[in-house]
Every structure is written in C-alpha cells, then in structure tokens.
Design a protein around this motif. Structure first.
Motif, PDB file in Angstrom:
ATOM      1  N   ILE A 149       0.842  -1.209   0.000  1.00 22.74           N
ATOM      2  CA  ILE A 149       0.000   0.000   0.000  1.00 22.74           C
ATOM      3  C   ILE A 149       0.871   1.251   0.000  1.00 22.74           C
ATOM      4  O   ILE A 149       0.618   2.211  -0.734  1.00 22.74           O
ATOM      5  N   ILE A 150       1.924   1.237   0.835  1.00 19.84           N
ATOM      6  CA  ILE A 150       2.812   2.408   0.918  1.00 19.84           C
ATOM      7  C   ILE A 150       3.519   2.656  -0.413  1.00 19.84           C
ATOM      8  O   ILE A 150       3.559   3.785  -0.918  1.00 19.84           O
ATOM      9  N   THR A 151       4.088   1.592  -1.006  1.00 17.22           N
ATOM     10  CA  THR A 151       4.808   1.772  -2.272  1.00 17.22           C
ATOM     11  C   THR A 151       3.861   2.121  -3.418  1.00 17.22           C
ATOM     12  O   THR A 151       4.218   2.916  -4.299  1.00 17.22           O
ATOM     13  N   SER A 152       2.659   1.539  -3.419  1.00 20.57           N
ATOM     14  CA  SER A 152       1.718   1.835  -4.506  1.00 20.57           C
ATOM     15  C   SER A 152       1.226   3.277  -4.434  1.00 20.57           C
ATOM     16  O   SER A 152       0.986   3.907  -5.475  1.00 20.57           O
ATOM     17  N   MET A 153       1.069   3.802  -3.228  1.00 17.44           N
ATOM     18  CA  MET A 153       0.692   5.221  -3.090  1.00 17.44           C
ATOM     19  C   MET A 153       1.774   6.107  -3.705  1.00 17.44           C
ATOM     20  O   MET A 153       1.493   7.083  -4.416  1.00 17.44           O
ATOM     21  N   PHE A 154       3.043   5.773  -3.429  1.00 17.58           N
ATOM     22  CA  PHE A 154       4.147   6.572  -3.944  1.00 17.58           C
ATOM     23  C   PHE A 154       4.233   6.481  -5.466  1.00 17.58           C
ATOM     24  O   PHE A 154       4.348   7.505  -6.165  1.00 17.58           O
ATOM     25  N   THR A 155       4.167   5.255  -6.004  1.00 17.88           N
ATOM     26  CA  THR A 155       4.347   5.098  -7.448  1.00 17.88           C
ATOM     27  C   THR A 155       3.131   5.574  -8.235  1.00 17.88           C
ATOM     28  O   THR A 155       3.275   6.184  -9.303  1.00 17.88           O
ATOM     29  N   ALA A 156       1.919   5.308  -7.722  1.00 21.87           N
ATOM     30  CA  ALA A 156       0.717   5.683  -8.473  1.00 21.87           C
ATOM     31  C   ALA A 156       0.528   7.184  -8.527  1.00 21.87           C
ATOM     32  O   ALA A 156      -0.027   7.709  -9.505  1.00 21.87           O
ATOM     33  N   ILE A 157       0.964   7.867  -7.484  1.00 25.00           N
ATOM     34  CA  ILE A 157       0.745   9.319  -7.445  1.00 25.00           C
ATOM     35  C   ILE A 157       1.999  10.076  -7.867  1.00 25.00           C
ATOM     36  O   ILE A 157       1.962  10.894  -8.794  1.00 25.00           O
ATOM     37  N   MET A 158       3.143   9.792  -7.227  1.00 28.71           N
ATOM     38  CA  MET A 158       4.358  10.565  -7.488  1.00 28.71           C
ATOM     39  C   MET A 158       5.029  10.144  -8.799  1.00 28.71           C
ATOM     40  O   MET A 158       5.314  10.981  -9.663  1.00 28.71           O
ATOM     41  N   VAL A 159       5.302   8.823  -8.936  1.00 25.09           N
ATOM     42  CA  VAL A 159       6.032   8.370 -10.125  1.00 25.09           C
ATOM     43  C   VAL A 159       5.196   8.557 -11.386  1.00 25.09           C
ATOM     44  O   VAL A 159       5.697   9.055 -12.413  1.00 25.09           O
ATOM     45  N   THR A 160       3.925   8.153 -11.332  1.00 28.86           N
ATOM     46  CA  THR A 160       3.057   8.328 -12.507  1.00 28.86           C
ATOM     47  C   THR A 160       2.946   9.801 -12.882  1.00 28.86           C
ATOM     48  O   THR A 160       3.025  10.167 -14.065  1.00 28.86           O
ATOM     49  N   ARG A 161       2.772  10.664 -11.874  1.00 29.11           N
ATOM     50  CA  ARG A 161       2.647  12.106 -12.152  1.00 29.11           C
ATOM     51  C   ARG A 161       3.932  12.641 -12.774  1.00 29.11           C
ATOM     52  O   ARG A 161       3.882  13.464 -13.708  1.00 29.11           O
ATOM     53  N   ALA A 162       5.094  12.178 -12.266  1.00 27.63           N
ATOM     54  CA  ALA A 162       6.362  12.651 -12.833  1.00 27.63           C
ATOM     55  C   ALA A 162       6.501  12.229 -14.296  1.00 27.63           C
ATOM     56  O   ALA A 162       6.934  13.027 -15.144  1.00 27.63           O
ATOM     57  N   LEU A 163       6.130  10.990 -14.612  1.00 28.43           N
ATOM     58  CA  LEU A 163       6.233  10.515 -15.996  1.00 28.43           C
ATOM     59  C   LEU A 163       5.274  11.267 -16.914  1.00 28.43           C
ATOM     60  O   LEU A 163       5.619  11.619 -18.058  1.00 28.43           O
ATOM     61  N   VAL A 164       4.044  11.527 -16.411  1.00 26.56           N
ATOM     62  CA  VAL A 164       3.081  12.288 -17.212  1.00 26.56           C
ATOM     63  C   VAL A 164       3.576  13.712 -17.421  1.00 26.56           C
ATOM     64  O   VAL A 164       3.443  14.290 -18.511  1.00 26.56           O
ATOM     65  N   ASN A 165       4.188  14.299 -16.384  1.00 26.52           N
ATOM     66  CA  ASN A 165       4.731  15.655 -16.526  1.00 26.52           C
ATOM     67  C   ASN A 165       5.835  15.715 -17.581  1.00 26.52           C
ATOM     68  O   ASN A 165       5.922  16.653 -18.369  1.00 26.52           O
ATOM     69  N   VAL A 166       6.684  14.651 -17.574  1.00 29.76           N
ATOM     70  CA  VAL A 166       7.790  14.629 -18.541  1.00 29.76           C
ATOM     71  C   VAL A 166       7.261  14.464 -19.961  1.00 29.76           C
ATOM     72  O   VAL A 166       7.756  15.105 -20.900  1.00 29.76           O
ATOM     73  N   THR A 167       6.250  13.635 -20.153  1.00 23.31           N
ATOM     74  CA  THR A 167       5.755  13.341 -21.513  1.00 23.31           C
ATOM     75  C   THR A 167       4.733  14.363 -22.004  1.00 23.31           C
ATOM     76  O   THR A 167       4.604  14.582 -23.208  1.00 23.31           O
ATOM     77  N   HIS A 168       3.992  15.013 -21.085  1.00 19.14           N
ATOM     78  CA  HIS A 168       2.908  15.891 -21.515  1.00 19.14           C
ATOM     79  C   HIS A 168       3.017  17.320 -20.983  1.00 19.14           C
ATOM     80  O   HIS A 168       2.383  18.241 -21.530  1.00 19.14           O
ATOM     81  N   GLY A 169       3.774  17.533 -19.920  1.00 22.17           N
ATOM     82  CA  GLY A 169       3.813  18.855 -19.300  1.00 22.17           C
ATOM     83  C   GLY A 169       4.458  19.908 -20.187  1.00 22.17           C
ATOM     84  O   GLY A 169       5.455  19.645 -20.860  1.00 22.17           O
ATOM     85  N   GLY A 170       3.883  21.126 -20.196  1.00 20.70           N
ATOM     86  CA  GLY A 170       4.445  22.257 -20.937  1.00 20.70           C
ATOM     87  C   GLY A 170       4.242  22.193 -22.434  1.00 20.70           C
ATOM     88  O   GLY A 170       4.835  22.976 -23.178  1.00 20.70           O
ATOM     89  N   ARG A 171       3.421  21.267 -22.919  1.00 22.40           N
ATOM     90  CA  ARG A 171       3.179  21.132 -24.361  1.00 22.40           C
ATOM     91  C   ARG A 171       1.776  21.568 -24.697  1.00 22.40           C
ATOM     92  O   ARG A 171       0.861  21.490 -23.875  1.00 22.40           O
ATOM     93  N   GLN A 172       1.625  22.033 -25.925  1.00 18.83           N
ATOM     94  CA  GLN A 172       0.301  22.390 -26.422  1.00 18.83           C
ATOM     95  C   GLN A 172      -0.382  21.116 -26.924  1.00 18.83           C
ATOM     96  O   GLN A 172      -0.003  20.547 -27.942  1.00 18.83           O
ATOM     97  N   LEU A 173      -1.370  20.659 -26.183  1.00 23.90           N
ATOM     98  CA  LEU A 173      -2.033  19.407 -26.520  1.00 23.90           C
ATOM     99  C   LEU A 173      -3.474  19.661 -26.943  1.00 23.90           C
ATOM    100  O   LEU A 173      -4.178  20.457 -26.310  1.00 23.90           O
ATOM    101  N   LYS A 174      -3.872  19.006 -28.012  1.00 19.06           N
ATOM    102  CA  LYS A 174      -5.271  19.102 -28.436  1.00 19.06           C
ATOM    103  C   LYS A 174      -6.078  17.897 -27.972  1.00 19.06           C
ATOM    104  O   LYS A 174      -7.287  17.988 -27.798  1.00 19.06           O
ATOM    105  N   LYS A 175      -5.404  16.749 -27.775  1.00 21.64           N
ATOM    106  CA  LYS A 175      -6.086  15.563 -27.280  1.00 21.64           C
ATOM    107  C   LYS A 175      -5.088  14.692 -26.523  1.00 21.64           C
ATOM    108  O   LYS A 175      -3.871  14.888 -26.601  1.00 21.64           O
ATOM    109  N   LEU A 176      -5.608  13.748 -25.794  1.00 17.70           N
ATOM    110  CA  LEU A 176      -4.785  12.851 -25.005  1.00 17.70           C
ATOM    111  C   LEU A 176      -5.006  11.417 -25.462  1.00 17.70           C
ATOM    112  O   LEU A 176      -6.124  11.029 -25.792  1.00 17.70           O
ATOM    113  N   SER A 177      -3.910  10.616 -25.430  1.00 17.27           N
ATOM    114  CA  SER A 177      -4.013   9.201 -25.775  1.00 17.27           C
ATOM    115  C   SER A 177      -4.369   8.428 -24.508  1.00 17.27           C
ATOM    116  O   SER A 177      -3.527   7.799 -23.867  1.00 17.27           O
ATOM    117  N   ILE A 178      -5.678   8.511 -24.190  1.00 21.64           N
ATOM    118  CA  ILE A 178      -6.130   7.884 -22.957  1.00 21.64           C
ATOM    119  C   ILE A 178      -7.512   7.293 -23.132  1.00 21.64           C
ATOM    120  O   ILE A 178      -8.308   7.788 -23.931  1.00 21.64           O
TER     121      ILE A 178
END
Length: 616
Positions: free
Chosen positions: A587-616
């Motif tokens: 539970i402790i590790t999943s909280m860290f990875t699901a929120i912090m690690v996932t958010r960091a990866l999304v920020n790196v791939t999508h943050g600061g870019r002009q996006l019209k749609k998301l691949s989700i």
C-alpha cells in the motif's frame, strides 16, 4: 506552469527508485543448495581434514559439488542442484559419523559490493525456504516434583523458626511427609502449615510410634502449577528463539502440555535443539560440614573429573532463576567464565548466605534434565519409551573470601562456546519444568522450491494481465502506469529486503493483491482525467484536475486498507502476519508510485506542451 515538478522533486523520485533497484538486486541472486557440517559439541573443531574426508566420499559417489568453506566452526559445501544436495546429506552423515550434525542449508551468492552496501535478499518463511519444526512436551510430573522440593525447603525454614521439632521431611509419590517426635508438635505444625501453605490437603497417619503429617497439593493448586510451568516454558522458549535471531518464528502452546516451535531458515537442527531443549540450570550450595548428617547432605562428582567428588548441603542458596543477566567473557588467565547479575531477592539471599559463611566453600552445581529413549516391544509393536533422568555435576567449588552481592562470576567451564551457551540459557531464563522433543521435522529447501515457482508464476501472470489491460484500455497513459507498476514491485522488494521482512506463501498472495491495488489508483486518476475532458477542460487542465481531485479518494481507500493490514499484523500469527506485511508495504509503495512516479512521468511526456487531445 501546471503539470511540471521542480527539479528537486524529479531528483528525489529518481534517487528513491535507484535505491530501490540497488536493494532489490540481491533477490536476483538465488542461494546455492548447500550442506552444513557442525560438531555436536562446541569443543570439537571442523578442520580441513574433515572437509577432505567429505569430498572424497562425494567424489566416490560421483556427486558434483563446489565452494567448500569453513566459517565460524561450520563447514559449508555447495551443490548445483537440490537432488545432489539431498543425496549428499546422507552420504556425508555416514562419512563423518554421529559426532557431527549434517543439515540442509542455503548458501548466499549475493555479490560482495552489494553486501558492503548493506543489501541482502529478503528472508523466506518456513513454507518457502524450509526450516525446522519441533513439537515439545512439558513434563508435568516433574513440574510438580520440583515445586514440592521448594515447598519442602520453605517448610523446613518455617518449622525451625517456630521451634517445632521434627525428625525428617521427605517426598513420596507427590506427597510431602513430615515425621514428628510427638503429638504436640504435630498439632501445632498443622496450624502453622495450614496458615502458610493453604494449598495443601493435610492427613495424619500413625504407623507404630511414628507420627506422620502427609501434605498433598489440592487439584486446583496442582493444575495452577502445571499451567504456570507451560506458560513459563513458553516465555523462556520465546526468549531463546529471540537469542537465536530467527525471523518470524512461531512459538505457541498446543493443548494442555505441548508447545509448537517453527524456525524458518534454520537447518542446523542440532544447534536449535541444544538451545531450545536445554533444561540446564544452576544451583548454588555450601559444602557440607564434616559432622553434617547424611539426611542433610548429598554427594556430587566434578564435571571435569568423575573421580573427584564433594559433599554438599541439600539446602539451595539460589538457582539460575534468580539470574537477571549473564555474559560470557575470559578471566585473567584467559579461561572462559560467565559474569552473572542477580535480581534483588537473589542478591539478598546470596549476600546473607556468604556473609555468614566466610572461609567456607561454595559450589556451583550444573543441573541438566535429560531423557533416554528405549525401544520396547509390546504385543508385536515397537514403542519408544522416554526415560527422564537428571545429571548434576559440580563446575566450581571455591572458598568464600568475602560477602557476595548481586554480581559475581562463574569459572571452571570447558570452552568459550560452553560459557556462551550457558550465558545464553541463563539470560533467556530457565525452564520451569523439563521439556522433551515429541516430534521433529526438518523441512528442506527443496520442499519450498515448488511453492516459490508457483508464487512467482502467479505474480507474473497477474502482472501480465494487468499490463495488457492497461495498454489496451489507456494506451500511452497505460504504458506510464505499467512503468510505475514495475517501480512499485522493485520498491516493495527493496523495502522487504531492507527491513528483513520474511516472505511467506500468503505474503506472495499479498503481492499479487498489491498489483491490482497499485493500478486501481491509476484507474481512478485516468477516469477522472477522461471525465474532465468530457466536461470541456483542456488536456493540461484535465491532467492537473485528474491527479488533484482523485488524490483524496485514493488516500481514503488506501488508508482504510492499511488500517486493516495493521490490525491483521497485530492480532494475527504466522501466515496472517506474512500476508499483512506485504499488504502494508505494498500500500505504501503503490501510493508513492501511483501518485508521485506516474505524475512525474506524465509531466515529462505531456507537461508544458500544447495538446489538443490525449491518448487515454
């Protein structure tokens, strides 16, 4: 700017994941099947000659081996397969004889550079790694007998203080018998004893000119003593297991007079039996005066020489039960000794006895309760019969130079290993009654191999289904969730290794459950992002709102599950605890990875870019 972390947060996440990789790596280096050689007695040394004797026997039997070593007076020989290990065990035992214990074991293969960093593989439970299982039985008859001996000593003191003359006090078949000189003393003694010892049922007997007062414990008092003996032995055995340093042991009562002990990872049954089953204790007695009567004295041999004997008083000053601490060390002549600290009452008794007997000699009597097994044939069936007996030897007989207090030392021991073992037994506490091995099982590492393989397969299959589902349903965001899930498994393995937590088969079930719970948080976040997009939010705002607004739901859900896991660990035993440990850490590790690690990866791939749609 939204969907961007400051640099320090990215570095922190990278550092945590990197540390997780380092401390999870040792789990990729499986232990080698091995056979351990250990002497039955601490005074015997394992030498290269013994290893050569073993390797010759293995060569003659065409059994492949490698990496034979001697460490801490234990020989280790490694094998390439479990089959070779099992074959070699029997062969080595025949080659060395009964003076050595030959046990299955696992030899670590973790690289030295990882060990230098303090990294090591997680420990495996009894169902995965193997270990030893003991079923022990408390001798209830001897528990009552020992307690009656204490009562006899106390009654002697009481009758002397009341000036009530008696001829002798003896113990016969669970009954304390007092022989008086006349009826007046007997009558007064009945009143005094009834007041001080209300648990005894009194019976008068007249045999010729002899007047007897028979004292027998009531049924309730006897049951209380027996129950206390089991509980005290349970506590002492737990202390001894803690001294052995075994992770996740099981020590619990079974039925009226039996105790179950399971020690994961322990394959040296001789060492475990020697420590757990030892009923050794100490008695401190004064040497008898030359004119002392035979009824008040006993003669014992010295431990180092059976031909040397000394006559001691029957009265015991204190026993090992009064010892509060004991440490092994060496005296000024580099001979092994045990430094002893007594509790308050023991210190008072020792001081009083030695203060009044300066220049007399005091003996340290080493008492061992042992059992001989004899096979008898009854009606065509062979039955094992246990015959308990007691060995008492003098290990020290020294002149009292001055009054002793709470601290003193015991010398006269044969070896450092003997002094260490005696100190351990005294420190852990003596057994309230002798205890015997009823059942003994050594669970070899090979028995847990199938469980490990099935457990790994279940984790792999579970993860494969989760990965495929996330990729198919959430596409790029699903790939990000899968990367975070991999990081979660690495961190979970690293945490369990760093905390020396024990992995059991139920623990593997907890890991499988963690896989589903880890992506559950990502599902909540991604669903929230989709919902924000459907409500007209821009992609960047949808990502920001998805992580921010799903956090409270994720935190609440994981907090309640964590509380349940903590309760399971607190009240559960054995397998339940194994499940609770992996679930809590997951539970402790999943909280860290699901929120912090996932958010960091999304920020790196999508943050600061002009996006019209998301691949989700």
């Amino acid at each position: 700017m939204i969907n961007k972390y400051p640099l320090w947060k990215y570095l922190l996440i990278l550092m945590v994941v990197a540390m997780g990789v380092i401390y999870a790596l040792p789990n990729l280096y499986p232990d080698d099947p091995a056979v351990q050689l250990a002497p039955q007695r601490g005074s015997v040394q394992i030498t290269e000659r013994h290893l050569s004797q073993v390797t010759r026997a293995l060569d003659n039997a065409n059994i492949e081996y490698f990496g034979q070593d001697i460490e801490n007076n234990n020989g280790i020989i490694r094998f390439k397969s479990d089959d070779d290990q099992l074959k070699a065990k029997t062969l080595i035992q025949e080659a060395l004889g009964e003076d050595f214990v030959v046990a299955l074991n696992l030899a670590p293969t973790t690289p030295q550079w990882l060990m230098d960093l303090g990294a090591g593989p997680m420990k495996l439970g009894l169902d995965l790694r193997g270990g030893v299982h003991f079923l022990m039985e408390v001798d209830m008859k001897e528990a009552l007998s020992q307690r009656n001996e204490v009562y006899i000593s106390e009654m002697k003191t009481l009758l002397r203080s009341e000036r009530l003359r008696y001829r002798r006090i003896s113990r016969e078949e669970g009954t304390i018998r007092v022989l008086f000189t006349n009826e007046e003393y007997l009558s007064k003694a009945k009143t005094v004893i009834r007041s001080e010892f209300p648990d005894f049922v009194q019976t008068e007997k007249v045999e010729g000119e002899n007047l007897y007062l028979d004292l027998k414990l009531s049924d309730k008092a006897a049951r209380d003593i027996e129950d206390y003996a089991v509980k005290q032995n349970l506590t002492t055995l737990r202390n001894r297991v803690n001294e052995l340093g075994v992770s996740e042991p099981l020590v619990q009562r079974q039925g009226r007079n039996r105790i179950v002990i399971e020690l994961p990872g322990v394959q040296d049954t001789a060492a475990a039996k020697r420590i757990l089953g030892a009923t050794a204790n100490l008695e401190f007695r004064l040497e008898a005066a030359s004119d002392a009567g035979t009824l008040d004295t006993e003669e014992y041999p010295f431990r180092d020489s059976a031909s040397r004997r000394a006559t001691l008083e029957r009265d015991i000053i204190i026993t090992g039960n009064s010892v509060s601490n004991a440490q092994s060390s060496f005296d000024e002549n580099s001979q092994p000794q045990v430094n002893i600290d007594l509790d308050t009452q023991g210190g008072k008794l020792m001081n009083r006895a030695t203060r009044n007997n300066i220049r007399r000699r005091m003996a340290v009597l080493f008492v061992e309760h042992k059992v001989k097994t004899r096979v008898i044939e009854t009606e065509g069936e062979k039955i094992e019969q246990r015959i308990p007996y007691v060995e008492k030897h003098i290990i020290s007989l020294a002149t009292i130079q001055s009054a002793l207090g709470n601290s003193f030392r015991i010398t006269g021991l044969d070896s450092p290993s003997e002094s260490s073992e005696l100190a351990l037994l005294l420190r852990a506490g003596s057994l309230a009654a002798p205890i015997y091995f009823v059942e003994e099982r050594t669970i070899g590492p090979s028995l847990g191999k199938e469980n490990i393989e099935l457990g790994i397969n279940s984790v792999q299959i579970g993860m494969a289904f989760v990965v495929l589902f996330m990729l198919a349903y959430y596409r790029l965001f699903g790939l990000i969730a899968n990367v975070a899930l991999s990081a979660n498994l690495i961190l979970l393995a690293a945490l369990m290794s760093m905390m020396s937590a024990t992995l059991t088969l139920p623990g593997i079930a907890g890991i499988v459950l963690t896989l589903g719970m880890a992506v559950d948080a990502n599902v909540l976040i991604f669903s929230r992002i989709k919902e924000e997009m459907q409500n007209g939010a821009s992609p960047q705002m949808a990502i920001h709102a998805g992580f921010e607004r799903a956090f409270v739901t994720i935190f609440d859900a994981n907090l309640t599950t964590l509380l349940v896991a903590v309760i399971l660990f607190a009240v559960g035993t054995g397998p339940v605890k194994g499940f609770a440990v992996t679930l809590s850490l997951g539970i402790i590790t999943s909280m860290f990875t699901a929120i912090m690690v996932t958010r960091a990866l999304v920020n790196v791939t999508h943050g600061g870019r002009q996006l019209k749609k998301l691949s989700i």
